[in-house]
Design a protein around this motif. Structure first.
Motif, mmCIF file in Angstrom:
data_model
loop_
_atom_site.group_PDB
_atom_site.id
_atom_site.type_symbol
_atom_site.label_atom_id
_atom_site.label_comp_id
_atom_site.label_asym_id
_atom_site.label_seq_id
_atom_site.Cartn_x
_atom_site.Cartn_y
_atom_site.Cartn_z
ATOM 1 N N ALA A 8 0.822 -1.208 0.000
ATOM 2 C CA ALA A 8 0.000 0.000 0.000
ATOM 3 C C ALA A 8 0.855 1.258 0.000
ATOM 4 N N GLY A 9 2.178 1.098 -0.129
ATOM 5 C CA GLY A 9 3.060 2.248 -0.256
ATOM 6 C C GLY A 9 3.695 2.719 1.031
ATOM 7 N N LEU A 10 3.529 1.966 2.127
ATOM 8 C CA LEU A 10 4.141 2.379 3.381
ATOM 9 C C LEU A 10 5.594 1.901 3.447
ATOM 10 N N ALA A 11 6.416 2.645 4.178
ATOM 11 C CA ALA A 11 7.791 2.224 4.461
ATOM 12 C C ALA A 11 7.770 1.523 5.814
ATOM 13 N N MET A 12 7.882 0.196 5.808
ATOM 14 C CA MET A 12 7.716 -0.606 7.013
ATOM 15 C C MET A 12 9.051 -1.167 7.499
ATOM 16 N N ALA A 13 9.197 -1.212 8.827
ATOM 17 C CA ALA A 13 10.301 -1.898 9.477
ATOM 18 C C ALA A 13 9.722 -3.013 10.339
ATOM 19 N N ASP A 14 10.533 -4.000 10.667
ATOM 20 C CA ASP A 14 10.088 -5.161 11.442
ATOM 21 C C ASP A 14 10.917 -5.291 12.711
ATOM 22 N N TYR A 15 10.201 -5.487 13.819
ATOM 23 C CA TYR A 15 10.884 -5.713 15.104
ATOM 24 C C TYR A 15 10.288 -6.925 15.799
ATOM 25 N N ASP A 16 11.148 -7.741 16.385
ATOM 26 C CA ASP A 16 10.708 -8.860 17.210
ATOM 27 C C ASP A 16 11.827 -9.146 18.218
ATOM 28 N N PRO A 17 11.496 -9.313 19.502
ATOM 29 C CA PRO A 17 12.555 -9.526 20.493
ATOM 30 C C PRO A 17 13.343 -10.806 20.284
ATOM 31 N N PHE A 18 12.764 -11.793 19.575
ATOM 32 C CA PHE A 18 13.470 -13.042 19.311
ATOM 33 C C PHE A 18 14.064 -13.094 17.908
ATOM 34 N N TYR A 19 13.307 -12.654 16.910
ATOM 35 C CA TYR A 19 13.679 -12.912 15.517
ATOM 36 C C TYR A 19 14.220 -11.695 14.771
ATOM 37 N N ALA A 20 13.931 -10.509 15.248
ATOM 38 C CA ALA A 20 14.428 -9.285 14.598
ATOM 39 C C ALA A 20 14.701 -8.244 15.681
ATOM 40 N N PRO A 21 15.672 -8.523 16.565
ATOM 41 C CA PRO A 21 15.864 -7.712 17.770
ATOM 42 C C PRO A 21 16.720 -6.462 17.562
ATOM 43 N N ASP A 22 16.324 -5.639 16.610
ATOM 44 C CA ASP A 22 17.042 -4.391 16.347
ATOM 45 C C ASP A 22 16.466 -3.295 17.248
ATOM 46 N N ALA A 23 17.093 -3.098 18.406
ATOM 47 C CA ALA A 23 16.558 -2.163 19.392
ATOM 48 C C ALA A 23 16.591 -0.723 18.904
ATOM 49 N N THR A 24 17.382 -0.421 17.893
ATOM 50 C CA THR A 24 17.412 0.954 17.397
ATOM 51 C C THR A 24 16.063 1.372 16.818
ATOM 52 N N LEU A 25 15.266 0.388 16.377
ATOM 53 C CA LEU A 25 13.944 0.694 15.829
ATOM 54 C C LEU A 25 12.982 1.198 16.901
#
Length: 218
Positions: A106-123
């Motif tokens: 739908a044209g959004l700029a999305m980021a993904d965070y997950d404490p187990f699988y994508a733990p990029d705390a900067t997000l």
């Protein structure tokens, strides 16, 4: 001497009195008289390692049409309020992010965070136009801290999209509720709980369908 069964505890969300609601073979559950949250006994919480082992069994992928349709129940209504170019975060995306793919379409700029699988705390150090949180809030060990973190991620005028099943009101129905059987589910919300949260964190709440909620940051 026989074990003394606790009859109440402090609600982990609002701090009110949560009385013993019911129990099954694995856990006791406490219901708050103030915010209506039903909480699993902290003594029965799984270790993070055992919790991760259960999540590793999930097989939700972008190729799964049924899973895409499930997440579209939130993505569809949410897209009606969004504009291309907005910045979003899928909080608790799991091992196979799918919802962010639907919103990118739908044209959004999305980021993904997950404490187990994508733990990029900067997000977690910025704010977004939209934050999605599907089948996550029931896993909160500390629901007040979890919801405070979610609220802080949404900029004023932004949207928080949440999916979770609402807990039945009676012990009898709760004990027949299959959602309870997942031992990674710890915090069971009711509609008054979400209304309390909206007031606490400055959102207006809309229930789109029984398990889909949109919250607009005031």
């Amino acid at each position: 001497m026989p074990e003394t069964v606790p009859q109440a505890m402090a609600c982990p969300l609002c701090g009110g009195v949560a009385g013993l609601f019911c129990e099954d073979r694995m856990r006791r559950y406490f219901a708050c008289t103030d915010c209506a949250l039903v909480s699993a006994d902290p003594a029965a919480h799984l270790s993070p390692q055992d919790e991760r082992a259960i999540y590793d069994l999930h097989r939700n992928t972008p190729e799964d049409a049924g899973y895409r349709a499930f997440l579209s129940r939130l993505a569809g209504p949410l897209r009606e309020h969004l504009q291309p170019g907005m910045q979003g975060l899928d909080f608790g995306c799991g091992p196979g992010p799918v919802l962010s793919l639907l919103l990118r379409d739908a044209g959004l700029a999305m980021a993904d965070y997950d404490p187990f699988y994508a733990p990029d705390a900067t997000l977690l150090g910025r704010q977004y136009d939209v934050v999605t949180c599907t089948e996550v809030v029931e896993h909160f060990r500390d629901p007040l801290a979890g919801w405070a973190q979610l609220a802080a991620l949404v900029r004023p005028g932004g949207w928080l999209g949440v999916m979770t099943q609402l807990a039945p009101d009676t012990p009898e129905r709760f004990l027949r509720w299959r959602y309870r059987d997942d031992r990674t589910h710890l915090s069971f919300h009711r509609l008054p709980t979400l209304q309390w949260l909206a007031r606490r964190f400055g959102f207006s709440l809309t229930q789109v369908e029984p398990r889909v909620f949109l919250l607009l940051r005031c």
